[in-house]
Design an enzyme around this catalytic site. Structure first.
Site, mmCIF file in Angstrom:
data_model
loop_
_atom_site.group_PDB
_atom_site.id
_atom_site.type_symbol
_atom_site.label_atom_id
_atom_site.label_comp_id
_atom_site.label_asym_id
_atom_site.label_seq_id
_atom_site.Cartn_x
_atom_site.Cartn_y
_atom_site.Cartn_z
ATOM 1 N N HIS A 136 18.406 52.448 68.429
ATOM 2 C CA HIS A 136 17.468 53.117 69.336
ATOM 3 C C HIS A 136 16.158 53.486 68.642
ATOM 4 O O HIS A 136 16.079 53.617 67.417
ATOM 5 C CB HIS A 136 18.104 54.373 69.936
ATOM 6 C CG HIS A 136 18.388 55.442 68.923
ATOM 7 N ND1 HIS A 136 17.416 56.282 68.412
ATOM 8 C CD2 HIS A 136 19.542 55.813 68.311
ATOM 9 C CE1 HIS A 136 17.948 57.113 67.542
ATOM 10 N NE2 HIS A 136 19.247 56.845 67.462
ATOM 11 N N GLU A 182 27.250 57.638 69.381
ATOM 12 C CA GLU A 182 27.163 57.984 67.959
ATOM 13 C C GLU A 182 28.392 58.786 67.508
ATOM 14 O O GLU A 182 29.142 59.324 68.341
ATOM 15 C CB GLU A 182 25.866 58.778 67.711
ATOM 16 C CG GLU A 182 25.569 59.104 66.255
ATOM 17 C CD GLU A 182 25.465 57.885 65.342
ATOM 18 O OE1 GLU A 182 26.519 57.262 65.099
ATOM 19 O OE2 GLU A 182 24.360 57.575 64.848
#
Length: 209
Positions: A10, A83
């Site tokens: 990202h 994550e």
């Protein structure tokens, strides 16, 4: 027949710019992160993509959206791409982490395969879920190209899997830049690493992290 996985970390979010252990807190992109997406979108404009799968966190979804801007592709989220669960260590500044959790931070630096944040998820648990996700996605999209938008620690584990390294050698795998790109071809469940942490598109943003 192979599946091609295009893996993207990202764009920069507030936790990155503030120097925090940004994991599952749903932080927004920074202005630099938005600029990174402009260059990433242009980089991938002529790259064939059949499907898009993202971590459910907004910084990953925003990145996925930029990767396929202008195309009629839906973004699917997969919770296995989220994550690492940092538990008590979530969102702390790096200096605070070394002060409060010196043993775990030594593991993070030198032996990440045994990293285990208090109240969170072990690195081994993360490796098992993300490698299983990659194998499932490759099997589901055989003969297709799939873009995967995810996070730094997830990417590092995916690269360990792609290199066919045991988790004990995770320390040998580099950390990626925000919007870094990797390519993995998977045939019959066997990965072959083609490209790793390519961030040439960020050249106009010299100094981006």
């Amino acid at each position: 027949m192979s599946a091609r996985l295009i893996i993207v970390r990202h764009a920069q979010a507030t936790g990155n710019s503030e120097g925090r252990f940004q994991c599952r807190k749903n932080n927004e992109l920074t202005e630099l992160g938005k600029q990174q997406l402009t260059y990433l979108s242009e980089r991938l404009r002529n790259t064939h993509i059949d499907a898009v799968i993202s971590s459910p966190l907004s910084r990953a979804v925003d990145t996925a959206r930029a990767c396929v801007e202008g195309r009629n592709l839906n973004i699917t989220t997969d919770p296995r791409l989220i994550e690492i669960d940092a538990g008590e260590m979530e969102s702390l500044l790096w200096d605070e982490l070394y002060e409060r959790y010196p043993e775990q931070m030594e593991h993070w630096k030198d032996s990440p395969h045994i990293f285990c944040p208090p109240g969170g998820e072990t690195m081994m648990q993360l490796y098992e879920r993300v490698s299983a996700a990659a194998e499932d996605i490759a099997a589901r999209y055989e003969g297709k190209t799939v873009l995967i938008s995810t996070h730094g620690v997830v990417v590092r584990n995916l690269m360990c899997w792609a290199r066919r390294l045991p988790i004990e050698r995770l320390c040998e795998v580099q950390r990626w830049s925000n919007t870094g790109i990797g390519i993995v071809d998977v045939t019959n469940g066997e990965p072959v690493l083609i490209l790793e942490n390519d961030h040439a598109h960020l050249a106009p943003l010299e100094g981006a992290q």
